[in-house]
Design an enzyme around this catalytic site. Sequence first.
Site, PDB file in Angstrom:
ATOM      1  N   PHE A 125       0.870  -1.182   0.000  1.00 13.72           N
ATOM      2  CA  PHE A 125       0.000   0.000   0.000  1.00 13.72           C
ATOM      3  C   PHE A 125       0.901   1.224   0.000  1.00 13.72           C
ATOM      4  CE2 PHE A 125      -3.075   2.979   1.918  1.00 13.72           C
ATOM      5  CZ  PHE A 125      -4.292   2.570   1.383  1.00 13.72           C
ATOM      6  N   PHE A 158       8.175   3.771   4.356  1.00 14.52           N
ATOM      7  CA  PHE A 158       7.514   2.941   5.369  1.00 14.52           C
ATOM      8  C   PHE A 158       6.483   2.002   4.742  1.00 14.52           C
ATOM      9  CE2 PHE A 158       8.232   6.835   8.271  1.00 14.52           C
ATOM     10  CZ  PHE A 158       9.538   6.438   8.545  1.00 14.52           C
ATOM     11  N   ARG A 246      -7.838   0.257   9.426  1.00  9.61           N
ATOM     12  CA  ARG A 246      -7.776   0.549  10.856  1.00  9.61           C
ATOM     13  C   ARG A 246      -8.474  -0.519  11.688  1.00  9.61           C
ATOM     14  NH1 ARG A 246      -8.469   6.711   8.983  1.00  9.61           N
ATOM     15  NH2 ARG A 246      -6.224   7.099   8.759  1.00  9.61           N
ATOM     16  N   GLU A 366      -1.057   3.234  10.078  1.00  6.31           N
ATOM     17  CA  GLU A 366      -2.473   3.322   9.663  1.00  6.31           C
ATOM     18  C   GLU A 366      -3.169   4.536  10.270  1.00  6.31           C
ATOM     19  OE1 GLU A 366      -3.703   1.734   7.349  1.00  6.31           O
ATOM     20  OE2 GLU A 366      -2.637  -0.167   7.179  1.00  6.31           O
ATOM     21  N   GLY A 367      -2.405   5.591  10.509  1.00  2.94           N
ATOM     22  CA  GLY A 367      -2.953   6.816  11.087  1.00  2.94           C
ATOM     23  C   GLY A 367      -2.643   6.882  12.573  1.00  2.94           C
TER      24      GLY A 367
END
Length: 383
Positions: A125, A158, A246, A366-367
């Site tokens: 991703f 990353f 998430r 993921e935030g």
Amino acid sequence: MQIEFNEEEIMIQDTAKQFAEAELKPNAELVEQESGKELFLSNIKKLSELGFMGINIDSQYGGIEAGSVAFSLAITELARGCSSTAVTTSVTNMVAEVIQAVGNEEQKSHYLPKICSGECFAAGFCLTETVAGSDPAGMKTQAVKEGDEYVLNGTKTFITSGDYAGVFVVWAVTDPSLPKGKGISCFLVDGDTPGITIAKAEEKMGQKASSTNQVIFDNCRISASALLGKENQGFKIAVTELAGGRIGIASLALGLGLEAIEYAKDYIKERKQFGQSLSNFQGLQWMLSDRYTELEAARLLIMQAAVNKDNGLPFSTSASMAKVFASEKANDACYTALQLLGGAGYIKEYPIERLARDVRITTIYEGTSEIQRVIIARDILKD
């Protein structure tokens, strides 16, 4: 809220638990080392054969169509055995769901069977950049259209599974004249496409078996047919699919927290000081009580988000709530477990040392927790 798992969900949870106990947990320390790389990839392949790389993917493309609840249950159990394996599984499933949700029939038929079957060891991703982490709309990677091709230039950072991903979903600016975030498109790029360079895996604090790399695009030419969805509509895809991711990371964090606190529970029942079991001391009992209560609350938040997603209901805010709460409480659980073990918790001989390292990233990727709170607040305050 009453949640009753169906037979398929229970079977998937049980299969993941058995795999984690038999294959992952005994080798969790080994796969962190270079000598364990082949074993790590072998386990990923085995999970593909069990259907775990396409949990929410239609059966016509090789998936098992089990839904988001099953996905969450599986990731939680896998994380209890090896969080590096769990994050690779989670991200690969997220990429597959992006392709299923947005791809055309040709793209879905080409890529999804490869991902689900394990022909692609994993999928990547490619959103984050050095200058565009929590603010992905500020990305600098560009895709310039030349005839029937796009030319990609830029660097993503990353990226989970970078050095063994068979396919990447890549975001790039296609129209820099548009307002920030409005001129971004999404592409499917094979991992062996000329012009892609995978940098050396980062040396991380935890989740060491999972490769994290820079992915560099240098005049990387891809067919115009690689465009995923509509041109300049890619940022909406990223925002939507990150919400599903998430749920995966919240589930992963939950697994780590449960594994740590249950190990600590068993330890203090056996360990004796002052002539009695540590579990008899009320102060330690309260530490356990608080962590178990918090992890149960995290589990329910995760299930709410997963159920909403499966039922076609809005789930972005509930996913952010689950992610921020589960990741932070899992960190608390791991550090409480380390405290309960005392000096032993700081020694590599015991699994808490690894679990405490592995859990730390869950409040970041993921935030971050801070971004989750921004998302939640925006929903609360909107008209």
